[in-house]
Design a protein around this motif. Sequence first.
Motif, PDB file in Angstrom:
ATOM      1  N   GLN A 108       0.812  -1.215   0.000  1.00 39.36           N
ATOM      2  CA  GLN A 108       0.000   0.000   0.000  1.00 39.36           C
ATOM      3  C   GLN A 108       0.849   1.271   0.000  1.00 39.36           C
ATOM      4  N   ILE A 109       1.861   1.287   0.858  1.00 38.80           N
ATOM      5  CA  ILE A 109       2.649   2.505   1.008  1.00 38.80           C
ATOM      6  C   ILE A 109       3.439   2.798  -0.259  1.00 38.80           C
ATOM      7  N   CYS A 110       3.932   1.755  -0.926  1.00 41.33           N
ATOM      8  CA  CYS A 110       4.632   1.954  -2.199  1.00 41.33           C
ATOM      9  C   CYS A 110       3.675   2.457  -3.277  1.00 41.33           C
ATOM     10  N   LEU A 111       2.492   1.885  -3.287  1.00 38.06           N
ATOM     11  CA  LEU A 111       1.479   2.297  -4.257  1.00 38.06           C
ATOM     12  C   LEU A 111       1.122   3.765  -4.080  1.00 38.06           C
ATOM     13  N   PHE A 112       0.924   4.188  -2.832  1.00 36.23           N
ATOM     14  CA  PHE A 112       0.508   5.566  -2.599  1.00 36.23           C
ATOM     15  C   PHE A 112       1.674   6.549  -2.630  1.00 36.23           C
ATOM     16  N   PHE A 113       2.894   6.052  -2.505  1.00 37.02           N
ATOM     17  CA  PHE A 113       4.053   6.907  -2.779  1.00 37.02           C
ATOM     18  C   PHE A 113       4.005   7.363  -4.238  1.00 37.02           C
ATOM     19  N   VAL A 114       3.797   6.418  -5.145  1.00 34.67           N
ATOM     20  CA  VAL A 114       3.698   6.745  -6.576  1.00 34.67           C
ATOM     21  C   VAL A 114       2.472   7.610  -6.837  1.00 34.67           C
ATOM     22  N   TYR A 115       1.383   7.275  -6.192  1.00 33.71           N
ATOM     23  CA  TYR A 115       0.132   8.031  -6.348  1.00 33.71           C
ATOM     24  C   TYR A 115       0.332   9.496  -5.970  1.00 33.71           C
ATOM     25  N   ASN A 116       0.901   9.741  -4.781  1.00 33.31           N
ATOM     26  CA  ASN A 116       1.155  11.118  -4.343  1.00 33.31           C
ATOM     27  C   ASN A 116       2.138  11.821  -5.261  1.00 33.31           C
ATOM     28  N   MET A 117       3.149  11.094  -5.728  1.00 30.39           N
ATOM     29  CA  MET A 117       4.139  11.680  -6.623  1.00 30.39           C
ATOM     30  C   MET A 117       3.495  12.152  -7.924  1.00 30.39           C
ATOM     31  N   LEU A 118       2.640  11.333  -8.508  1.00 32.02           N
ATOM     32  CA  LEU A 118       2.005  11.699  -9.777  1.00 32.02           C
ATOM     33  C   LEU A 118       1.026  12.861  -9.600  1.00 32.02           C
ATOM     34  N   ILE A 119       0.278  12.861  -8.503  1.00 34.75           N
ATOM     35  CA  ILE A 119      -0.634  13.986  -8.242  1.00 34.75           C
ATOM     36  C   ILE A 119       0.168  15.275  -8.087  1.00 34.75           C
ATOM     37  N   LEU A 167       4.903   8.876   2.234  1.00 34.54           N
ATOM     38  CA  LEU A 167       3.879   9.550   1.442  1.00 34.54           C
ATOM     39  C   LEU A 167       4.244  11.020   1.224  1.00 34.54           C
ATOM     40  N   ALA A 168       4.792  11.643   2.243  1.00 38.44           N
ATOM     41  CA  ALA A 168       5.279  13.014   2.093  1.00 38.44           C
ATOM     42  C   ALA A 168       6.424  13.063   1.084  1.00 38.44           C
ATOM     43  N   GLY A 169       7.270  12.021   1.091  1.00 32.66           N
ATOM     44  CA  GLY A 169       8.352  11.941   0.112  1.00 32.66           C
ATOM     45  C   GLY A 169       7.832  11.843  -1.307  1.00 32.66           C
ATOM     46  N   GLY A 170       6.691  11.189  -1.486  1.00 29.52           N
ATOM     47  CA  GLY A 170       6.072  11.125  -2.816  1.00 29.52           C
ATOM     48  C   GLY A 170       5.654  12.502  -3.305  1.00 29.52           C
ATOM     49  N   ILE A 171       5.067  13.292  -2.411  1.00 25.95           N
ATOM     50  CA  ILE A 171       4.675  14.666  -2.758  1.00 25.95           C
ATOM     51  C   ILE A 171       5.892  15.489  -3.131  1.00 25.95           C
ATOM     52  N   LEU A 172       6.930  15.397  -2.320  1.00 27.20           N
ATOM     53  CA  LEU A 172       8.152  16.168  -2.574  1.00 27.20           C
ATOM     54  C   LEU A 172       8.817  15.733  -3.879  1.00 27.20           C
TER      55      LEU A 172
END
Length: 239
Positions: A108-119, A167-172
């Motif tokens: 889940q966390i890997c999936l949402f890392f990518v999700y947050n990154m793309l958003i 998840l914050a890292g995905g945003i950044l």
Amino acid sequence: MASVFIVIFFLIIQVFANRIISSSSLGKIKWMSLAGGIAVSYIFVYILPSLHHEQDDFGETAFELAMESELYFFGLIGIVVFYTLNKLAERYRYKKGTPVEDHFFFVQICLFFVYNMLISYIMFAADQTIPQLMFYGVAVGLHFMAVAHDMFRENNQKYRKYGRYMLAGGILSGWLIAEFTPHSPLVLSIVFAFISGAIMFNVIKNELPSEGSAHLPTFIAASFGYSAITLFVKIVFEW
């Protein structure tokens, strides 16, 4: 420079989402109903019209013999990919003889890392003015908050320990890619369509409050209130 402040706003929400919700007088149920209402409105008054606009531009520039639904197909892929990965992750809950929670949470966390990154990438790479970024950033920020709360419910210890920082890292990461890499209109259109489908799936799955955890007046007010404000600013500022 304004994008830096918006990124900081997103990071604060992602890292401290549950503390914000628990310490607020609004209450968890109203928070989730507010986020769900705005998220649904965001889909219908921003994502779908924007996807239609992107499809028109895509058809004019990408192919000589373009169809009328290429980007919608990428949106479908976004829904199918996130639905499939979500179902595969859920299997770990019922698989005997494995550290179930660890596997499930890791996927889940890997999936949402990518999700947050793309958003984050599409948010900052798209051609938007500062007022647009700030306005739509509210809806995106609340969506990040809802995702954070859902992850917290799944495994609060691991989410607090390292999940929220991933998840914050995905945003950044998405913001850095948007800021320091060249933008291809074709790639932006495809990524926007894909992540639009993913957002639709996650909003329907996680943010439409169930009967037992919904505050209906808040949900309705958020849905129609945000829609009315969005339509108003679109007309006034010609967004």
